[in-house]
Design an enzyme around this catalytic site. Structure first.
Site, PDB file in Angstrom:
ATOM      1  N   THR A 221       0.820  -1.211   0.000  1.00  0.00           N
ATOM      2  CA  THR A 221       0.000   0.000   0.000  1.00  0.00           C
ATOM      3  C   THR A 221       0.855   1.262   0.000  1.00  0.00           C
ATOM      4  O   THR A 221       2.013   1.239   0.444  1.00  0.00           O
ATOM      5  CB  THR A 221      -0.898  -0.019   1.259  1.00  0.00           C
ATOM      6  OG1 THR A 221      -1.475   1.259   1.460  1.00  0.00           O
ATOM      7  CG2 THR A 221      -0.098  -0.344   2.526  1.00  0.00           C
ATOM      8  N   ASP A 222       0.246   2.371  -0.436  1.00  0.00           N
ATOM      9  CA  ASP A 222       0.937   3.665  -0.344  1.00  0.00           C
ATOM     10  C   ASP A 222       0.950   4.194   1.098  1.00  0.00           C
ATOM     11  O   ASP A 222       1.657   5.155   1.400  1.00  0.00           O
ATOM     12  CB  ASP A 222       0.293   4.704  -1.279  1.00  0.00           C
ATOM     13  CG  ASP A 222      -1.169   4.998  -0.961  1.00  0.00           C
ATOM     14  OD1 ASP A 222      -1.761   4.324  -0.095  1.00  0.00           O
ATOM     15  OD2 ASP A 222      -1.743   5.922  -1.594  1.00  0.00           O
ATOM     16  N   GLU A 223       0.164   3.566   1.989  1.00  0.00           N
ATOM     17  CA  GLU A 223       0.055   4.093   3.355  1.00  0.00           C
ATOM     18  C   GLU A 223       1.363   3.940   4.136  1.00  0.00           C
ATOM     19  O   GLU A 223       1.553   4.576   5.170  1.00  0.00           O
ATOM     20  CB  GLU A 223      -1.115   3.427   4.092  1.00  0.00           C
ATOM     21  CG  GLU A 223      -2.404   3.619   3.324  1.00  0.00           C
ATOM     22  CD  GLU A 223      -3.679   3.309   4.101  1.00  0.00           C
ATOM     23  OE1 GLU A 223      -3.655   3.376   5.336  1.00  0.00           O
ATOM     24  OE2 GLU A 223      -4.686   3.008   3.446  1.00  0.00           O
TER      25      GLU A 223
ATOM     26  N   TYR B 257      -2.098  -0.554  10.961  1.00  0.00           N
ATOM     27  CA  TYR B 257      -2.162  -1.220   9.654  1.00  0.00           C
ATOM     28  C   TYR B 257      -0.943  -0.869   8.814  1.00  0.00           C
ATOM     29  O   TYR B 257      -0.227  -1.755   8.319  1.00  0.00           O
ATOM     30  CB  TYR B 257      -3.449  -0.816   8.920  1.00  0.00           C
ATOM     31  CG  TYR B 257      -3.416  -1.136   7.433  1.00  0.00           C
ATOM     32  CD1 TYR B 257      -3.361  -2.451   6.985  1.00  0.00           C
ATOM     33  CD2 TYR B 257      -3.414  -0.111   6.472  1.00  0.00           C
ATOM     34  CE1 TYR B 257      -3.311  -2.749   5.623  1.00  0.00           C
ATOM     35  CE2 TYR B 257      -3.377  -0.401   5.112  1.00  0.00           C
ATOM     36  CZ  TYR B 257      -3.322  -1.715   4.691  1.00  0.00           C
ATOM     37  OH  TYR B 257      -3.257  -2.013   3.343  1.00  0.00           O
TER      38      TYR B 257
ATOM     39  N   LYS C  58       2.180  -3.217   7.402  1.00  0.00           N
ATOM     40  CA  LYS C  58       2.499  -3.393   5.978  1.00  0.00           C
ATOM     41  C   LYS C  58       3.923  -2.913   5.690  1.00  0.00           C
ATOM     42  O   LYS C  58       4.646  -3.528   4.899  1.00  0.00           O
ATOM     43  CB  LYS C  58       1.500  -2.628   5.102  1.00  0.00           C
ATOM     44  CG  LYS C  58       0.090  -3.187   5.082  1.00  0.00           C
ATOM     45  CD  LYS C  58      -0.031  -4.587   4.503  1.00  0.00           C
ATOM     46  CE  LYS C  58       0.194  -4.650   3.017  1.00  0.00           C
ATOM     47  NZ  LYS C  58      -0.093  -6.023   2.479  1.00  0.00           N
TER      48      LYS C  58
ATOM     49  N   ARG D 215      -7.371  11.136  -0.653  1.00  0.00           N
ATOM     50  CA  ARG D 215      -6.856   9.817  -1.052  1.00  0.00           C
ATOM     51  C   ARG D 215      -6.746   9.801  -2.572  1.00  0.00           C
ATOM     52  O   ARG D 215      -7.487  10.498  -3.267  1.00  0.00           O
ATOM     53  CB  ARG D 215      -7.812   8.688  -0.613  1.00  0.00           C
ATOM     54  CG  ARG D 215      -8.037   8.599   0.907  1.00  0.00           C
ATOM     55  CD  ARG D 215      -6.775   8.116   1.590  1.00  0.00           C
ATOM     56  NE  ARG D 215      -6.886   7.962   3.033  1.00  0.00           N
ATOM     57  CZ  ARG D 215      -6.501   8.890   3.915  1.00  0.00           C
ATOM     58  NH1 ARG D 215      -6.035  10.052   3.497  1.00  0.00           N
ATOM     59  NH2 ARG D 215      -6.555   8.646   5.204  1.00  0.00           N
TER      60      ARG D 215
HETATM   61  P1  NAD Z   1      -9.359  -7.745   2.173  1.00  0.00           P
HETATM   62  O1  NAD Z   1      -9.350  -7.433   3.638  1.00  0.00           O
HETATM   63  O2  NAD Z   1     -10.592  -7.506   1.374  1.00  0.00           O
HETATM   64  O3  NAD Z   1      -8.955  -9.273   1.938  1.00  0.00           O
HETATM   65  C1  NAD Z   1      -7.916  -9.901   2.640  1.00  0.00           C
HETATM   66  C2  NAD Z   1      -8.012 -11.399   2.396  1.00  0.00           C
HETATM   67  O4  NAD Z   1      -6.923 -12.021   3.105  1.00  0.00           O
HETATM   68  C3  NAD Z   1      -9.304 -12.011   2.929  1.00  0.00           C
HETATM   69  O5  NAD Z   1      -9.838 -12.903   1.978  1.00  0.00           O
HETATM   70  C4  NAD Z   1      -8.856 -12.768   4.171  1.00  0.00           C
HETATM   71  O6  NAD Z   1      -9.660 -13.914   4.469  1.00  0.00           O
HETATM   72  C5  NAD Z   1      -7.430 -13.153   3.805  1.00  0.00           C
HETATM   73  N1  NAD Z   1      -6.577 -13.399   4.981  1.00  0.00           N
HETATM   74  C6  NAD Z   1      -6.444 -12.603   6.076  1.00  0.00           C
HETATM   75  N2  NAD Z   1      -5.597 -13.169   6.950  1.00  0.00           N
HETATM   76  C7  NAD Z   1      -5.155 -14.324   6.386  1.00  0.00           C
HETATM   77  C8  NAD Z   1      -4.248 -15.325   6.787  1.00  0.00           C
HETATM   78  N3  NAD Z   1      -3.604 -15.268   7.971  1.00  0.00           N
HETATM   79  N4  NAD Z   1      -4.029 -16.377   5.949  1.00  0.00           N
HETATM   80  C9  NAD Z   1      -4.675 -16.459   4.757  1.00  0.00           C
HETATM   81  N5  NAD Z   1      -5.552 -15.539   4.339  1.00  0.00           N
HETATM   82  C10 NAD Z   1      -5.792 -14.472   5.134  1.00  0.00           C
HETATM   83  O7  NAD Z   1      -8.132  -6.922   1.592  1.00  0.00           O
HETATM   84  P2  NAD Z   1      -7.949  -6.232   0.157  1.00  0.00           P
HETATM   85  O8  NAD Z   1      -8.541  -4.882   0.202  1.00  0.00           O
HETATM   86  O9  NAD Z   1      -8.362  -7.184  -0.885  1.00  0.00           O
HETATM   87  O10 NAD Z   1      -6.361  -6.070   0.130  1.00  0.00           O
HETATM   88  C11 NAD Z   1      -5.525  -7.082  -0.421  1.00  0.00           C
HETATM   89  C12 NAD Z   1      -4.086  -6.648  -0.296  1.00  0.00           C
HETATM   90  O11 NAD Z   1      -3.907  -5.411  -0.970  1.00  0.00           O
HETATM   91  C13 NAD Z   1      -3.640  -6.400   1.157  1.00  0.00           C
HETATM   92  O12 NAD Z   1      -2.330  -6.875   1.284  1.00  0.00           O
HETATM   93  C14 NAD Z   1      -3.700  -4.888   1.296  1.00  0.00           C
HETATM   94  O13 NAD Z   1      -2.757  -4.445   2.254  1.00  0.00           O
HETATM   95  C15 NAD Z   1      -3.324  -4.450  -0.099  1.00  0.00           C
HETATM   96  N6  NAD Z   1      -3.849  -3.149  -0.511  1.00  0.00           N
HETATM   97  C16 NAD Z   1      -5.181  -2.866  -0.390  1.00  0.00           C
HETATM   98  C17 NAD Z   1      -5.659  -1.645  -0.831  1.00  0.00           C
HETATM   99  C18 NAD Z   1      -7.130  -1.297  -0.746  1.00  0.00           C
HETATM  100  O14 NAD Z   1      -7.502  -0.154  -1.046  1.00  0.00           O
HETATM  101  N7  NAD Z   1      -8.008  -2.225  -0.404  1.00  0.00           N
HETATM  102  C19 NAD Z   1      -4.783  -0.698  -1.397  1.00  0.00           C
HETATM  103  C20 NAD Z   1      -3.420  -1.019  -1.515  1.00  0.00           C
HETATM  104  C21 NAD Z   1      -2.970  -2.253  -1.081  1.00  0.00           C
HETATM  105  P1  TYD Z   2     -10.914   3.677   4.088  1.00  0.00           P
HETATM  106  O1  TYD Z   2     -11.812   3.227   2.986  1.00  0.00           O
HETATM  107  O2  TYD Z   2     -11.064   3.041   5.432  1.00  0.00           O
HETATM  108  O3  TYD Z   2      -9.415   3.548   3.542  1.00  0.00           O
HETATM  109  P2  TYD Z   2      -8.007   4.093   4.196  1.00  0.00           P
HETATM  110  O4  TYD Z   2      -8.225   4.475   5.604  1.00  0.00           O
HETATM  111  O5  TYD Z   2      -7.140   2.880   4.042  1.00  0.00           O
HETATM  112  O6  TYD Z   2      -7.593   5.242   3.321  1.00  0.00           O
HETATM  113  O7  TYD Z   2     -11.103   5.237   4.271  1.00  0.00           O
HETATM  114  C1  TYD Z   2     -10.893   6.139   3.191  1.00  0.00           C
HETATM  115  C2  TYD Z   2     -11.020   7.533   3.745  1.00  0.00           C
HETATM  116  O8  TYD Z   2     -12.386   7.733   4.165  1.00  0.00           O
HETATM  117  C3  TYD Z   2     -10.170   7.775   4.977  1.00  0.00           C
HETATM  118  O9  TYD Z   2      -9.678   9.121   4.952  1.00  0.00           O
HETATM  119  C4  TYD Z   2     -11.138   7.612   6.136  1.00  0.00           C
HETATM  120  C5  TYD Z   2     -12.464   8.071   5.545  1.00  0.00           C
HETATM  121  N1  TYD Z   2     -13.673   7.428   6.102  1.00  0.00           N
HETATM  122  C6  TYD Z   2     -14.747   8.223   6.531  1.00  0.00           C
HETATM  123  O10 TYD Z   2     -14.699   9.478   6.480  1.00  0.00           O
HETATM  124  N2  TYD Z   2     -15.860   7.592   7.025  1.00  0.00           N
HETATM  125  C7  TYD Z   2     -15.948   6.232   7.123  1.00  0.00           C
HETATM  126  O11 TYD Z   2     -16.989   5.709   7.625  1.00  0.00           O
HETATM  127  C8  TYD Z   2     -14.851   5.429   6.657  1.00  0.00           C
HETATM  128  C9  TYD Z   2     -14.907   3.925   6.728  1.00  0.00           C
HETATM  129  C10 TYD Z   2     -13.729   6.070   6.139  1.00  0.00           C
END
Ligand code: NAD
Ligand code: TYD
Length: 356
Positions: free
Chosen positions: A132-134, A158, A162, A222
Site C-alpha cells: 500500500t501507499d500508506e 495497519y 504493511k 486519497r
Molecule cells: P481484504 O481485507 O478484502 O482481503 C484480505 C483477504 O486475506 C481475505 O480474503 C482474508 O480472508 C485473507 N486473509 C487474512 N488473513 C489471512 C491469513 N492469515 N491467511 C490467509 N488468508 C488471510 O483486503 P484487500 O482490500 O483485498 O487487500 C488485499 C491486499 O492489498 C492487502 O495486502 C492490502 O494491504 C493491499 N492493498 C489494499 C488496498 C485497498 O484499497 N483495499 C490498497 C493497496 C494495497
Molecule cells: P478507508 O476506505 O477506510 O481507507 P483508508 O483508511 O485505508 O484510506 O477510508 C478512506 C477515507 O475515508 C479515509 O480518509 C477515512 C475516511 N472514512 C470516513 O470518512 N468515514 C468512514 O466511515 C470510513 C470507513 C472512512
C-alpha cells in the site's frame, strides 16, 4: 500455475477472476476466510478446474510448504492481509500476526521452495508482494506525491504492519536473493469490496437510508484506483517487474473524502432515486485517531518501465462500482450480517455526530 494468497478478499478475488478471464494458467488460492474473505466472490468458478481453493492460514508454514511442493507454482502473489485501518486501531494484534508474521512465514516457505528449483525455474520464479501507499505516511497539501524513494513513515497499526512486511520482503531479496517485486498501491474501489471501507459503506448506507459518516472535516485526500486497473498493473509487474524493485501504483485521482461522497450521492440520485437527495444523509462524525491527511502517488515509474497506466477515470470507475452494487444487492445483504453488525456498532456507536 500461480499461488495467490488472500484470493477470497476484495482485490485478490478480482485478481483471480480477471486472471482466469484472460489466461488458462491455473491458480491455487490460499485464504483463511476471515470476516473479509468470501467464497461467494468466486462462486462463478465453482466448476472451473483452473481454480483450486485451499482454506488455510499463511502462517501455517507446513501447509504452505506442502502446497508449494505439490503444485510447483512459478509465482506467489501475496494479497492476504488484515487491511482495514479502523480495525487496526481497535485491535492491532491480528495485523501484526498476519501482515508481519504471515509474510515472514511465506517468505521462508518461498525461500526453501526456490532452493529446490532448477536454475532456470529459479530464474523465472517471482514473489509478488501486494502493498500500500500508506507505508509512506501522510503528505501536506503542497508536498510532491509519494515516489518509490520516499522514506517510509507509517502512522497506523495497519500501515506499520504493511511497512514491516515490505521491509522483510526487501531483506529476503538482498540477503537470500529471493526474486521479489513489490507494488505499493493507492486506495482501491470497485466490485466485491467489503462494506467497511468508505466507498462501499457509503453506497450501502445510502440505500438503507442510514447516515453517511464522514470522519472529521472530510477534507482528507486519497488517490483512488479502480480495482481492475490494479489487477492489470499487478499482471504487468509479475510479467516484467525487475526483482528487488518496487512499483508505485496509483490512479492520478486525488479526491477529498467529502467530494467522493458527493459523487456517490449524485450517482445514486441518478441511478436509484429516492424521495430526497442522498446528500441529505451525510453526517460529520468524530475523526479517526492519527488520521493521515493526504496520500498521493507518483505512478510514472510503472508507466515508463512497464507501460501501465489506469484505463478507468474516476467518473467511469465510480459509475461501474455503483451499477455493480445496485445489481448485486443479494451479495451486499449476505455480507451485512453477524460480525459486520458488531463491527458497525464498535466503530460508529461512539462517534457522536460532530458539528464540523
Ligand atoms: P481484504 O481485507 O478484502 O482481503 C484480505 C483477504 O486475506 C481475505 O480474503 C482474508 O480472508 C485473507 N486473509 C487474512 N488473513 C489471512 C491469513 N492469515 N491467511 C490467509 N488468508 C488471510 O483486503 P484487500 O482490500 O483485498 O487487500 C488485499 C491486499 O492489498 C492487502 O495486502 C492490502 O494491504 C493491499 N492493498 C489494499 C488496498 C485497498 O484499497 N483495499 C490498497 C493497496 C494495497
Ligand atoms: P478507508 O476506505 O477506510 O481507507 P483508508 O483508511 O485505508 O484510506 O477510508 C478512506 C477515507 O475515508 C479515509 O480518509 C477515512 C475516511 N472514512 C470516513 O470518512 N468515514 C468512514 O466511515 C470510513 C470507513 C472512512
Amino acid at each position: 500455475m500461480i499461488l495467490v494468497t488472500g484470493g477470497a478478499g476484495f482485490i485478490g478475488s478480482n485478481f483471480v477472476l480477471d486472471w482466469l478471464a484472460g489466461s488458462d494458467e491455473p491458480i491455487i488460492n490460499l485464504d483463511k476466510l476471515t470476516y473479509a474473505g468470501n467464497p461467494d466472490n468466486f462462486a462463478s468458478l465453482a466448476k472451473d478446474p483452473r481454480h483450486r481453493f485451499v482454506h488455510g492460514d499463511i502462517c501455517d508454514r507446513e501447509l504452505v510448504a506442502a502446497l508449494l511442493k505439490q503444485y510447483q507454482p512459478r509465482a506467489i502473489l501475496h494479497f492476504a492481509a488484515e487491511s482495514h485501518v479502523d480495525r487496526s486501531i481497535h485491535g492491532p494484534a491480528d495485523f501484526i500476526r498476519t501482515n508481519i508474521d504471515g509474510t515472514f512465514s511465506l517468505l521462508e516457505a518461498a525461500r526453501a521452495y526456490s532452493a529446490t528449483l532448477s536454475d532456470t525455474q529459479r530464474e523465472s520464479f517471482r514473489f509478488l508482494h501486494v502493498s500500500t501507499d500508506e507505508v509512506f505516511g501522510t503528505l501536506g497539501a503542497d508536498d510532491a506525491p509519494f515516489s518509490e524513494t520516499t522514506p517510509y513513515a507509517p502512522n497506523s497499526p495497519y500501515s506499520a504492519s504493511k511497512a514491516a512486511s515490505d521491509q522483510l520482503v526487501r531483506a529476503w531479496f538482498h540477503t537470500y536473493g529471493l526474486p521479489v517485486v513489490t507494488g505499493n498501491c493507492s486506495n482501491n474501489y470497485g466490485p466485491l469490496q467489503f462494506p467497511e471501507k468508505l466507498i462501499p459503506l457509503v453506497i450501502a448506507n445510502a440505500l438503507a437510508g442510514k447516515p453517511l459518516p464522514i470522519y472529521g472535516d472530510g477534507q482528507q485526500v486519497r488517490d483512488w484506483l479502480y480495482v481492475g486497473d490494479h489487477c492489470a498493473a499487478l499482471r504487468r509487474v509479475l510479467a516484467d517487474g525487475k526483482p528487488g524493485e518496487t512499483y508505485n501504483i496509483g490512479g492520478w485521482n486525488e479526491k477529498a473524502n467529502i467530494d467522493v461522497v458527493h459523487t456517490l450521492c449524485d450517482l445514486l440520485d441518478e441511478l436509484s432515486p429516492a424521495a430526497h437527495s442522498y446528500r441529505e444523509q451525510i453526517t460529520f462524525v468524530k475523526d479517526r485517531p492519527g488520521h493521515d491527511r493526504r496520500y498521493a502517488i507518483d505512478a510514472r515509474k510503472i508507466e515508463r518501465e512497464l507501460g501501465w497506466k489506469p484505463a478507468e477515470t474516476f467518473e467511469t470507475g465510480m459509475r461501474k462500482t455503483v451499477q455493480w452494487t445496485l445489481a448485486n444487492q443479494a451479495w451486499v445483504r449476505k455480507v451485512q450480517s453477524g460480525e459486520y453488525l458488531q463491527w458497525l456498532d464498535k466503530n460508529y456507536a461512539q462517534r457522536e455526530e460532530s458539528k464540523t
